[in-house]
Design a protein around this motif. Structure first.
Motif, mmCIF file in Angstrom:
data_model
loop_
_atom_site.group_PDB
_atom_site.id
_atom_site.type_symbol
_atom_site.label_atom_id
_atom_site.label_comp_id
_atom_site.label_asym_id
_atom_site.label_seq_id
_atom_site.Cartn_x
_atom_site.Cartn_y
_atom_site.Cartn_z
ATOM 1 N N ALA A 126 53.854 0.699 31.479
ATOM 2 C CA ALA A 126 54.303 -0.644 31.884
ATOM 3 C C ALA A 126 53.245 -1.648 31.463
ATOM 4 N N PRO A 127 53.509 -2.475 30.439
ATOM 5 C CA PRO A 127 52.477 -3.392 29.941
ATOM 6 C C PRO A 127 52.224 -4.616 30.806
ATOM 7 N N GLN A 162 58.225 0.582 29.749
ATOM 8 C CA GLN A 162 58.995 -0.080 30.795
ATOM 9 C C GLN A 162 58.862 -1.584 30.633
ATOM 10 N N ALA A 163 59.952 -2.239 30.289
ATOM 11 C CA ALA A 163 59.993 -3.696 30.241
ATOM 12 C C ALA A 163 60.605 -4.200 31.538
ATOM 13 N N GLU A 168 60.685 -9.396 28.159
ATOM 14 C CA GLU A 168 59.526 -8.541 27.888
ATOM 15 C C GLU A 168 59.869 -7.468 26.859
ATOM 16 N N ARG A 169 61.096 -7.010 26.860
ATOM 17 C CA ARG A 169 61.509 -6.031 25.837
ATOM 18 C C ARG A 169 61.319 -6.618 24.440
ATOM 19 N N ILE A 183 62.321 1.746 24.677
ATOM 20 C CA ILE A 183 62.058 0.747 25.712
ATOM 21 C C ILE A 183 63.195 0.761 26.725
ATOM 22 N N VAL A 184 62.836 0.831 27.994
ATOM 23 C CA VAL A 184 63.815 0.793 29.081
ATOM 24 C C VAL A 184 63.537 -0.437 29.938
ATOM 25 N N VAL A 185 64.550 -1.226 30.201
ATOM 26 C CA VAL A 185 64.395 -2.400 31.071
ATOM 27 C C VAL A 185 64.604 -1.959 32.519
ATOM 28 N N ALA A 186 63.535 -2.018 33.292
ATOM 29 C CA ALA A 186 63.574 -1.708 34.726
ATOM 30 C C ALA A 186 62.771 -2.781 35.438
ATOM 31 N N PRO A 187 63.426 -3.765 36.051
ATOM 32 C CA PRO A 187 62.722 -4.926 36.616
ATOM 33 C C PRO A 187 61.709 -4.543 37.685
#
Length: 393
Positions: A126-127, A162-163, A168-169, A183-187
């Motif tokens: 997670a960046p 994790q974006a 962010e992605r 890349i997976v978008v998970a808020p």
């Protein structure tokens, strides 16, 4: 595999620390909301950001229960490469979760993984907003060199990013244009619901504003001060947060000394996380022209406090003005920031109450939407299944 999937978290700072800001809260909220379904073990520093002394009551070499997680606190000596390798090599986990791309602990861990000196389990990184345009502009050359070397080494090969949002992605993709990424978008998940509070009284011609964040160049306090210097009317601007960058704070102090007499600026120190909403409920506006946030927990908290927000376009928060919750303005438009501040200053109590209620409603609606929790759950379950498939192969 045990009853619950085992998630091993590597992060520079964790509770009871708070000076590193949002990343601590991101992980703490994740643990609180998913800790009944996953076993979280966290490896972190034994002191807060910038502190020379460890937290009181830390037992070195022993796992401690902190909320729903087990935490192992390490001294600076224990974070050296030999000890780090030994820890990661002998622990049993299904998924490795790394917090921050430019963290030294992350880099060490990825190098050990590349050299096959630690177990080859699925890795989630997670960046935390580090690839936003504003964040990359800070220490730009150093970051560019590191990213170039890491790409050549294949340091990120096979990991999941994790974006926290689609924005962010795109930032991650732009930073690694020539690399195929998963890349997976998970808020990010917000904290518990807000406390009830009555909106502060608003008189036309006066304005109480707050800035609450780490005092560091990325957070752009100097930009806020330059805007404020041109506002007409009675303004009180209160700054909260740890002084992370003392050289930068001296620059800000120089700007404060030049403020016109109608603008009062005070530095009020740090605020414990459990008091943020209470503090922000006492202001008419949260002013935060940040250079980049992957989420912005303090934005969520300001909204839930009923405090409208004026923020930059370098966060995932959008559509605020339509909901009468706040404003999102590009950093390239300082004159628009100034115009909004002037309009807010002249606003009367009746109009302000409408914006305050709009902010609270928007914040409550956005906090921990079921889709956000499910996306995080799926992120870990998918990685766990990948580990099971590798074990059986």
């Amino acid at each position: 595999m045990g009853q619950h999937p085992r998630i091993f978290v590597v992060t520079d700072y964790y509770l009871p620390g708070y000076k590193a800001g949002g990343p601590i809260r991101s992980i703490a909220n994740m643990v609180e909301l998913l800790g009944d379904e996953f076993q979280f073990n966290i490896l972190t520093a034994d002191r807060d950001l910038g502190d020379n002394e460890p937290y009181p009551n830390v037992r070195h070499g022993q796992w401690q229960a902190v909320g729903k997680a087990q935490v192992l606190y390490l001294s600076p000596f224990e974070k050296r490469c030999y000890h780090w390798r030994r820890l990661l090599k002998h622990l049993d986990y299904d998924v490795l979760y790394l917090n921050g791309c430019f963290s030294r602990l992350t880099i060490k861990t990825l190098l050990l993984r590349k050299l096959r000196l630690i177990p080859r389990v699925p890795v989630i990184l997670a960046p935390r907003g580090e690839f936003s345009r504003g964040a990359l502009d800070l220490k730009k050359r150093k970051k560019a060199i590191y990213l170039c070397l890491s790409r050549r080494m294949g340091l990120y090969k096979g990991i999941t990013w994790q974006a926290s949002s689609d924005y962010e992605r795109l930032d991650i993709m732009n930073a690694f244009k020539d690399v195929k990424l998963q890349i997976v978008v998970a808020p990010n998940l917000a904290s518990s619901p807000s406390v009830s509070s009555t909106p502060v009284v608003k008189e036309a011609g006066s304005l109480r504003m707050a800035f609450l964040s780490r005092v560091a160049r990325k957070k752009n306090l100097d930009y806020a001060l330059r805007i404020l210097a041109n506002v007409r009317g009675d303004v009180a601007f209160h700054i909260y947060g740890p002084l992370e960058d003392t050289d930068y704070w001296q620059e800000c102090e120089s700007l404060i000394a030049q403020m016109p007499s109608n603008v009062s600026v005070e530095f009020r120190g740090e605020v414990p996380p459990d008091r943020v909403i209470e503090v922000l409920a006492g202001y008419h506006l949260f002013f935060f022209p940040t250079r980049g946030e992957n989420f912005g927990h303090v934005i969520s908290e300001a909204l839930r406090a009923g405090c409208p927000v004026l923020i930059s376009d370098q966060t995932p928060w959008q559509g605020l003005e339509e909901q009468k919750a706040g404003w999102v303005v590009p950093l390239s438009q300082p004159e628009r920031f100034q115009a909004i501040l002037q309009a807010m200053l002249e606003m009367n109590d009746t109009a302000f109450k409408e914006w305050s209620h709009g902010a609270r409603a928007y914040g409550e609606q956005a906090a921990n939407a079921p889709t956000a929790i499910e996306a995080n759950r799926t992120l870990f379950l998918t990685a766990t299944r990948q580990n099971g498939q590798r074990t059986q192969a």
